[in-house]
Design an enzyme around this catalytic site. Sequence first.
Site, PDB file in Angstrom:
ATOM      1  N   TYR A 111      -2.544   0.726  10.714  1.00 29.13           N
ATOM      2  CA  TYR A 111      -2.329   0.402   9.305  1.00 29.13           C
ATOM      3  C   TYR A 111      -1.070   1.091   8.786  1.00 29.13           C
ATOM      4  O   TYR A 111      -0.212   0.462   8.156  1.00 29.13           O
ATOM      5  CB  TYR A 111      -3.550   0.846   8.498  1.00 29.13           C
ATOM      6  CG  TYR A 111      -3.532   0.427   7.046  1.00 29.13           C
ATOM      7  CD1 TYR A 111      -3.770  -0.893   6.695  1.00 29.13           C
ATOM      8  CD2 TYR A 111      -3.323   1.356   6.023  1.00 29.13           C
ATOM      9  CE1 TYR A 111      -3.780  -1.293   5.361  1.00 29.13           C
ATOM     10  CE2 TYR A 111      -3.331   0.971   4.697  1.00 29.13           C
ATOM     11  CZ  TYR A 111      -3.560  -0.349   4.369  1.00 29.13           C
ATOM     12  OH  TYR A 111      -3.564  -0.737   3.053  1.00 29.13           O
ATOM     13  N   SER A 144       0.835  -1.202   0.000  1.00 27.86           N
ATOM     14  CA  SER A 144       0.000   0.000   0.000  1.00 27.86           C
ATOM     15  C   SER A 144       0.864   1.245   0.000  1.00 27.86           C
ATOM     16  O   SER A 144       1.980   1.258   0.542  1.00 27.86           O
ATOM     17  CB  SER A 144      -0.950   0.033   1.207  1.00 27.86           C
ATOM     18  OG  SER A 144      -1.448   1.330   1.445  1.00 27.86           O
ATOM     19  N   LYS A 182       2.218  -1.052   7.726  1.00 28.24           N
ATOM     20  CA  LYS A 182       2.584  -1.061   6.312  1.00 28.24           C
ATOM     21  C   LYS A 182       4.001  -0.528   6.097  1.00 28.24           C
ATOM     22  O   LYS A 182       4.705  -0.964   5.183  1.00 28.24           O
ATOM     23  CB  LYS A 182       1.566  -0.261   5.497  1.00 28.24           C
ATOM     24  CG  LYS A 182       0.217  -0.964   5.350  1.00 28.24           C
ATOM     25  CD  LYS A 182       0.351  -2.306   4.641  1.00 28.24           C
ATOM     26  CE  LYS A 182      -0.994  -2.951   4.351  1.00 28.24           C
ATOM     27  NZ  LYS A 182      -0.860  -4.207   3.589  1.00 28.24           N
TER      28      LYS A 182
END
Length: 258
Positions: free
Chosen positions: A150, A137, A154
Site C-alpha cells: 500500500y 492517501s 500510493k
Amino acid sequence: MSPAAVALAGRGVVVTGAGHGIGAALAAAFAAAGARVVVNDLDAGAARAVADAIGAYAVPGDAADPTGLIAAARAELGAIDVYCANAGVAPVGGADAGPAAWAAAWDVNVMAHVRACELLLPDWLERGEGRFVGTVSAAGLLTMLGSAPYAVSKHGALAFAEWLAATYRHRGVRVHAVCPQGVRTRMLDESGAAGQLLLAEGALEPSTVADAVLRGIAEERFLILPHPEVAGYYATRATDPDRWLDGMNRLQQALEKE
C-alpha cells in the site's frame, strides 16, 4: 450556491470504488453539486444502491481495467469532465506479502490511474479542459506501517498525479491528489493492528473527506489534505528525514508490543 457547485453543475463525473466509503461520499457530493455522476464499483449491488440513492448512473466493473467503464460513462454522460480514481486496495504485509498482493496493489492503486488517463487525455487535451482526482492517501506522502504494498503503490499514485499536473496544467488539465489519514471505512476496519494504532484516532467520516475534495476543486489546489496536520508531517519528512524515520520506527516498535 458554492463556487464548487457552480463549477460542477451539469458536468459529467465518474467515481470509481464508489459503492462504499469515500467513493460513495464523493459521488453523493458531486451529485448534490449538480453534476451528472457515474458510480463505479466492483460490487455491482453496492454501485446500483448508491446510484439509485443519489440519482446517478451505475456502471459496475473493475476500475483496474477502465476501458468498458469509460466507454459506458461516455455513452451516458456525453463527455467525462471529472474522473475520480478512488478505488484502492491495501494488502497487509511487507516484502514478503507475496506476488499477488504486490501485483494487486500496483494494478489498482497505480495502473488504474495510468490506464484511465491514457483513455481520457486525448479528449481533454483537444477540449482544453479535464479534471483528474486521485484518492492517494497520506500514505503516498508518508508511509503505512504494516502494508508495504500500500505504501509503495500510493507513492506511485502521487508521483503519477504530480507528473500529470506538471505536464498538462498549461493545457487545461487540472489534477488533485487527495491524501487523508484515517477515514471511517471498511478499509480502516480491515487494516489490522497497524491501522487501528495509526489511524483510528482522529478518523474522519467519508462525507468530511468529500467536502474537502469539493473545496479543493473550487480552490484549484493540487494537494487536498482533509487532515491538515499531514502537511507538518510531510514537511518534517522532507526536511529532517532521520527524525521522521525515528518517529515512525518508534510507532513500529509500539505496534510490535501490541
